[in-house]
Motif scaffolding. Structure first.
Motif, mmCIF file in Angstrom:
data_model
loop_
_atom_site.group_PDB
_atom_site.id
_atom_site.type_symbol
_atom_site.label_atom_id
_atom_site.label_comp_id
_atom_site.label_asym_id
_atom_site.label_seq_id
_atom_site.Cartn_x
_atom_site.Cartn_y
_atom_site.Cartn_z
ATOM 1 N N LEU A 1 0.643 -1.287 0.060
ATOM 2 C CA LEU A 1 -0.139 0.092 0.166
ATOM 3 C C LEU A 1 0.950 1.205 -0.092
ATOM 4 O O LEU A 1 0.549 2.004 -0.782
ATOM 5 C CB LEU A 1 -0.947 -0.109 1.132
ATOM 6 C CG LEU A 1 -1.764 1.090 1.404
ATOM 7 C CD1 LEU A 1 -2.652 1.509 0.226
ATOM 8 C CD2 LEU A 1 -2.850 1.094 2.561
ATOM 9 N N LEU A 2 1.817 1.273 0.819
ATOM 10 C CA LEU A 2 2.948 2.438 1.053
ATOM 11 C C LEU A 2 3.526 2.627 -0.343
ATOM 12 O O LEU A 2 3.743 3.659 -0.779
ATOM 13 C CB LEU A 2 3.915 2.157 1.996
ATOM 14 C CG LEU A 2 4.536 3.326 2.680
ATOM 15 C CD1 LEU A 2 3.463 4.244 3.436
ATOM 16 C CD2 LEU A 2 5.553 3.134 3.302
ATOM 17 N N ARG A 3 3.965 1.549 -0.918
ATOM 18 C CA ARG A 3 4.715 1.696 -2.343
ATOM 19 C C ARG A 3 3.966 2.025 -3.353
ATOM 20 O O ARG A 3 4.274 2.800 -4.240
ATOM 21 C CB ARG A 3 5.466 0.324 -2.578
ATOM 22 C CG ARG A 3 6.650 -0.166 -1.420
ATOM 23 C CD ARG A 3 6.688 -1.594 -1.819
ATOM 24 N NE ARG A 3 7.431 -1.907 -3.311
ATOM 25 C CZ ARG A 3 8.714 -1.352 -3.791
ATOM 26 N NH1 ARG A 3 9.613 -1.210 -2.890
ATOM 27 N NH2 ARG A 3 8.844 -1.683 -5.336
ATOM 28 N N VAL B 1 3.832 14.597 1.735
ATOM 29 C CA VAL B 1 3.836 13.424 2.674
ATOM 30 C C VAL B 1 5.107 12.820 2.711
ATOM 31 O O VAL B 1 5.690 12.727 1.460
ATOM 32 C CB VAL B 1 2.603 12.959 2.423
ATOM 33 C CG1 VAL B 1 2.630 12.187 0.917
ATOM 34 C CG2 VAL B 1 2.364 11.403 3.392
ATOM 35 N N VAL B 2 5.386 12.197 3.737
ATOM 36 C CA VAL B 2 6.458 11.552 3.725
ATOM 37 C C VAL B 2 6.100 9.982 4.247
ATOM 38 O O VAL B 2 5.326 9.701 5.050
ATOM 39 C CB VAL B 2 7.608 11.814 4.969
ATOM 40 C CG1 VAL B 2 8.821 10.818 4.952
ATOM 41 C CG2 VAL B 2 8.022 13.264 4.615
ATOM 42 N N LEU B 3 6.436 9.016 3.460
ATOM 43 C CA LEU B 3 5.992 7.756 3.445
ATOM 44 C C LEU B 3 7.108 6.934 4.279
ATOM 45 O O LEU B 3 8.331 6.829 3.322
ATOM 46 C CB LEU B 3 5.922 7.146 2.121
ATOM 47 C CG LEU B 3 4.566 7.808 1.166
ATOM 48 C CD1 LEU B 3 4.548 7.372 -0.128
ATOM 49 C CD2 LEU B 3 3.256 7.841 1.809
ATOM 50 N N MET C 1 2.681 12.244 7.375
ATOM 51 C CA MET C 1 3.339 10.913 7.400
ATOM 52 C C MET C 1 2.435 10.019 7.372
ATOM 53 O O MET C 1 1.492 9.525 8.054
ATOM 54 C CB MET C 1 4.297 10.804 8.505
ATOM 55 C CG MET C 1 5.543 11.773 8.431
ATOM 56 S SD MET C 1 6.792 11.295 9.867
ATOM 57 C CE MET C 1 6.182 12.105 11.196
ATOM 58 N N VAL C 2 2.715 8.897 6.408
ATOM 59 C CA VAL C 2 2.079 7.585 6.401
ATOM 60 C C VAL C 2 3.267 6.324 6.823
ATOM 61 O O VAL C 2 4.251 6.352 6.150
ATOM 62 C CB VAL C 2 1.467 7.225 5.092
ATOM 63 C CG1 VAL C 2 0.857 5.812 5.202
ATOM 64 C CG2 VAL C 2 0.532 8.137 4.800
ATOM 65 N N ILE C 3 3.153 5.740 7.794
ATOM 66 C CA ILE C 3 4.006 4.973 8.319
ATOM 67 C C ILE C 3 3.670 3.310 8.432
ATOM 68 O O ILE C 3 2.563 3.161 9.167
ATOM 69 C CB ILE C 3 4.652 5.575 9.860
ATOM 70 C CG1 ILE C 3 4.910 6.864 9.828
ATOM 71 C CG2 ILE C 3 5.709 4.508 10.375
ATOM 72 C CD1 ILE C 3 5.210 7.361 11.187
#
Lengths: 250, 222
Positions: free
Chosen positions: A45-47, A162-164, A194-196
């Motif tokens: 999902l992040l990628r 945003v930083v992933l 951020m999404v971590i």
């Protein structure tokens, strides 16, 4: 309006459904934490948000850029990628560049700044992550924790929407985890969106404004940490939390 | 033992005179091989199947034939089919022949070197929205260069020795001079031992220089 909006996002690899109709949004300045068992689709999902993984359907909107993934092309890919940067589990610093060159690279190669300005920005973000004195070292001479902090500095230098962060502490020795988590917490305090993806549940509780629990490529639970990660939260999440060690590195 | 030490020692000054020709052939062939090898590597990575196949056939063709046959094809064969090649200097024919042959080997070396760069380096560049050609130029190429250096050096060592084939086209280099000395003196063992040691000395010097360069260039990775 939310900074990130994901609608009906699906990813299929070799006819296997990795993500199925994912819907969520992230508010500006907030931190969303993706948790779930291995193979649940968190990293995919992040990628996919950064289009390192090609989705099969859905809409991804980050900042001003909205992309219908069925009509994706080079231009829209670059446009969406300009909104986010990614911090990898294995750091992925450019091995042939010094620390400061790594941080300057996206600024210079994307023509976002002239050399002098890029140098100043790089120095200031390295100062922020506490690595200013390492600016002329090569990544191979740094510890894992230091490399990850450089990677974070590189990700924030371009001031993305945003930083992933993909399991930013998973590849680190336990004694190095704390410094990286503190750096990420400091970013959260500056209201950097951020999404971590993480397995550090205490950290997730502390930093997250929103927790998304994935399983088998679907969002199973979504909500505030108080709602999702508390003892009277969803049973599946409690079971998962009991199965992972909860270390407090902070 | 019937070994003429005096002749053996005196053969070296005669052979040394032809080292510049040997080096000229080796260095120019190598430069041509590097340029062609680089181009073939890029063609190998093409998304167009026809281009990819062309690169594969090129490599297969030039690797699959003895260097001597290629030199004869270029020097004796080409002028027969294409009169424009009549009068092609033997030095140029040698450089082209050896350069093309080694470019096939080098393209495989370069391809392996590019492939051995960690995929994460490319993904990091992509995630930072850096254009593909810039990722290649500023991230992949410098790392692939280091990866390719030892094998490229080996190719040069091989090439340096293969320049001895140039005598078949009438060029006087170290081996050809040795052959003439031996023909005059009938002291084959002394002469060819001196020839062999001359090549060996050149290769020792080159290997020493290469390991120095490798040491410096490896700084970021050590």
């Amino acid at each position: 309006m939310s900074l990130i909006e994901v609608k009906d996002l699906s990813v299929e690899i070799k006819q296997k459904k990795i993500l199925q109709e994912i819907n969520f949004s992230v508010e500006k300045g907030e931190v969303t934490v993706l948790v779930g068992p291995s193979g649940s689709g968190k990293t995919t999902l992040l990628r996919t948000l950064n289009l390192l993984q090609k989705p099969s359907q859905g809409i991804i909107k980050i900042g001003e850029t909205s992309v219908d993934v069925s009509k994706i092309n080079k231009k829209s890919t670059r446009s969406l990628r300009s909104e986010s940067t990614m911090v990898f589990q294995q750091f992925n610093l450019f091995k042939n560049m010094t620390v400061i060159e790594n941080v300057m690279a996206p600024l210079l190669l994307n023509k976002l700044a002239k050399w002098d300005e890029a140098h100043d920005i790089a120095k200031s973000v390295l100062l922020e992550v506490g690595l200013a004195e390492f600016q002329d070292k090569y990544p191979s001479s740094l510890s894992g924790g230091q490399q990850q902090r450089v990677s974070i500095a590189r990700a924030i230098a371009v001031k993305p929407s945003v930083v992933l962060l993909d399991e930013p502490t998973s590849a680190l020795d336990p004694e190095l985890v704390g410094s990286v988590l503190k750096t990420i917490l400091a970013l959260a305090k500056q209201h950097i969106t951020m999404v971590i993806v993480t397995h550090e549940m205490e950290f997730a509780r502390l930093i997250g404004n929103q927790i998304i629990f994935l399983e088998n490529g679907k969002i199973v639970h979504k909500g505030s940490p108080d709602k999702i990660l508390s003892s009277d939260g969803p049973k599946r999440v409690s079971d998962f939390m009991n199965s992972v060690s909860t270390n407090n590195y902070l | 033992m019937n070994f003429d030490w005096h002749y053996f020692v005196n053969a070296f000054p005669e052979l040394v005179k032809y080292i510049p020709m040997t080096l000229l052939l080796a260095i120019l062939s190598m430069l041509l091989a590097i340029v062609l090898g680089g181009i073939i590597t890029l063609l190998h990575f093409s998304h167009y199947k026809v281009i990819h196949w062309f690169a594969s056939i090129y490599v297969s063709f030039f690797r699959g034939m003895p260097a001597l046959v290629q030199l004869f094809l270029i020097y004796y064969g080409l002028p027969q089919i294409f009169p424009i090649f009549k009068g092609l200097p033997a030095i140029i024919a040698t450089i082209i022949g050896l350069g093309f042959k080694q470019s096939a080997y080098l393209s495989e070396v370069f391809r392996a070197a590019v492939n051995s760069v960690d995929r994460g380096q490319i993904e990091a560049g992509q995630s930072l929205n850096i254009k593909s050609y810039k990722i290649f130029r500023y991230v992949i190429l410098p790392q692939a260069f280091i990866n390719a250096l030892p094998a490229t050096g080996n190719t040069f060592v091989g090439l340096l020795k293969e320049t001895s084939l140039a005598f078949t086209l009438g060029i006087t280099e170290v081996f050809a001079e040795g052959k003439m000395l031996a023909g005059d003196s009938f002291k084959y063992f002394e002469t060819y031992l001196a020839v062999g040691l001359t090549y060996w000395a050149l290769i020792i010097l080159y290997s020493w220089a290469q390991s120095g360069v490798e040491k410096v260039l490896n700084t970021p990775y050590s």
